[in-house]
Design a protein around this motif. Structure first.
Motif, PDB file in Angstrom:
ATOM      1  N   VAL A  17     -20.098   8.166  17.006  1.00 47.75           N
ATOM      2  CA  VAL A  17     -20.366   8.311  15.354  1.00 47.75           C
ATOM      3  C   VAL A  17     -21.014   7.077  15.349  1.00 47.75           C
ATOM      4  O   VAL A  17     -22.574   7.324  14.438  1.00 47.75           O
ATOM      5  N   LEU A  18     -20.669   5.801  15.655  1.00 45.52           N
ATOM      6  CA  LEU A  18     -21.863   4.616  15.391  1.00 45.52           C
ATOM      7  C   LEU A  18     -23.172   4.855  15.815  1.00 45.52           C
ATOM      8  O   LEU A  18     -24.179   4.473  15.279  1.00 45.52           O
ATOM      9  N   LEU A  36     -24.642   7.564  16.568  1.00 42.99           N
ATOM     10  CA  LEU A  36     -25.365   8.596  15.746  1.00 42.99           C
ATOM     11  C   LEU A  36     -25.735   8.405  14.325  1.00 42.99           C
ATOM     12  O   LEU A  36     -26.949   8.577  13.915  1.00 42.99           O
ATOM     13  N   ALA A  37     -24.996   7.581  13.961  1.00 41.81           N
ATOM     14  CA  ALA A  37     -25.264   7.187  12.405  1.00 41.81           C
ATOM     15  C   ALA A  37     -25.812   6.156  12.025  1.00 41.81           C
ATOM     16  O   ALA A  37     -26.454   5.984  10.931  1.00 41.81           O
ATOM     17  N   THR A  38     -25.800   5.164  12.945  1.00 40.72           N
ATOM     18  CA  THR A  38     -26.756   3.756  12.818  1.00 40.72           C
ATOM     19  C   THR A  38     -27.678   3.382  13.745  1.00 40.72           C
ATOM     20  O   THR A  38     -27.923   4.111  14.716  1.00 40.72           O
ATOM     21  N   ARG A  39     -28.469   2.513  13.581  1.00 41.57           N
ATOM     22  CA  ARG A  39     -29.221   2.123  14.707  1.00 41.57           C
ATOM     23  C   ARG A  39     -28.806   0.827  15.413  1.00 41.57           C
ATOM     24  O   ARG A  39     -29.583  -0.038  15.841  1.00 41.57           O
ATOM     25  N   LEU A  40     -27.487   0.895  15.319  1.00 42.27           N
ATOM     26  CA  LEU A  40     -26.884  -0.184  16.171  1.00 42.27           C
ATOM     27  C   LEU A  40     -27.132  -0.348  17.577  1.00 42.27           C
ATOM     28  O   LEU A  40     -27.088   0.736  18.285  1.00 42.27           O
ATOM     29  N   MET A  81     -21.693  -2.310  21.241  1.00 36.49           N
ATOM     30  CA  MET A  81     -20.459  -1.183  21.426  1.00 36.49           C
ATOM     31  C   MET A  81     -20.000  -1.611  22.833  1.00 36.49           C
ATOM     32  O   MET A  81     -18.834  -1.464  23.251  1.00 36.49           O
ATOM     33  N   LEU A  82     -20.885  -1.988  23.848  1.00 34.25           N
ATOM     34  CA  LEU A  82     -20.337  -2.163  25.157  1.00 34.25           C
ATOM     35  C   LEU A  82     -19.478  -3.392  25.223  1.00 34.25           C
ATOM     36  O   LEU A  82     -18.744  -3.464  25.872  1.00 34.25           O
ATOM     37  N   ILE A  83     -20.004  -4.474  24.430  1.00 31.41           N
ATOM     38  CA  ILE A  83     -19.362  -5.686  24.063  1.00 31.41           C
ATOM     39  C   ILE A  83     -17.911  -5.425  23.644  1.00 31.41           C
ATOM     40  O   ILE A  83     -17.108  -5.984  24.433  1.00 31.41           O
ATOM     41  N   VAL A  84     -18.081  -4.891  22.583  1.00 31.79           N
ATOM     42  CA  VAL A  84     -16.580  -4.568  22.008  1.00 31.79           C
ATOM     43  C   VAL A  84     -15.673  -3.781  22.807  1.00 31.79           C
ATOM     44  O   VAL A  84     -14.420  -3.977  23.036  1.00 31.79           O
ATOM     45  N   GLY A  85     -16.290  -2.811  23.543  1.00 35.58           N
ATOM     46  CA  GLY A  85     -15.398  -1.925  24.695  1.00 35.58           C
ATOM     47  C   GLY A  85     -14.786  -2.913  25.565  1.00 35.58           C
ATOM     48  O   GLY A  85     -13.946  -2.895  26.106  1.00 35.58           O
TER      49      GLY A  85
END
Length: 167
Positions: A142-143, A145-149, A154-158
């Protein structure tokens, strides 16, 4: 290992990531070189590391047979496709006036997209076996698709969640 990765090399349309489902099948299900979690970890490390996506092959080879395995797997994955690409590029250069190279390239686009989707699906299955993992995958999707993050965040958080034992 050389034969396995050499054959995969010829199927790597658009790079090594297109063969992730086959790598997973061979390394986890057929040869039992590693577990699902180890494969997912190696994929994450290869994506997070600077350099080409083919690093996962090097990590699998290293896991199986140390430095010699890393070298064999890497050369087996890169060698045949590099030779094949060289000869195909020479052939395409000679027939630049013909319409068939453009048709061939257009036909490979959906194949590449399908192989990348299959790679994502296989990795989602290996990581999303718990409700926390599934929620993390859905949230990251969702992040994305919805943002340009940047996906690196996301890999770091995971990675942090995995290191902490949450996933």
């Amino acid at each position: 290992m050389a034969w396995t990765f050499g054959l995969m090399s010829l199927l790597a349309i658009g790079g090594a990531n297109s063969t992730i489902p086959e790598m997973h099948r061979v390394a986890v299900d057929v040869q039992h070189w590693m577990s699902n979690a180890q494969f997912a970890d190696m994929f994450a490390i290869s994506q997070l590391s600077p350099g080409p996506n083919v690093l996962i092959v090097t990590l699998i080879g290293y896991h199986v047979a140390g430095i010699a395995g890393a070298l064999v797997a890497t050369f087996a994955m890169c060698g045949p496709s590099a030779v094949f690409a060289y000869f195909v590029s020479k052939m395409l250069t000679r027939s630049s006036q013909s319409i068939w190279p453009a048709i061939l390239q257009a036909a490979l686009v959906p194949i590449s997209i399908g192989l990348m989707c299959a790679s994502g699906f296989i990795l989602a299955l290996t990581t999303g076996s718990t409700w926390v993992g599934a929620a993390l995958i859905i949230g990251a999707g969702v992040l994305a698709l919805a943002t340009r993050l940047n996906p690196l965040w996301m890999l770091i958080v995971g990675g942090i969640l995995g290191f902490a034992g949450v996933v």
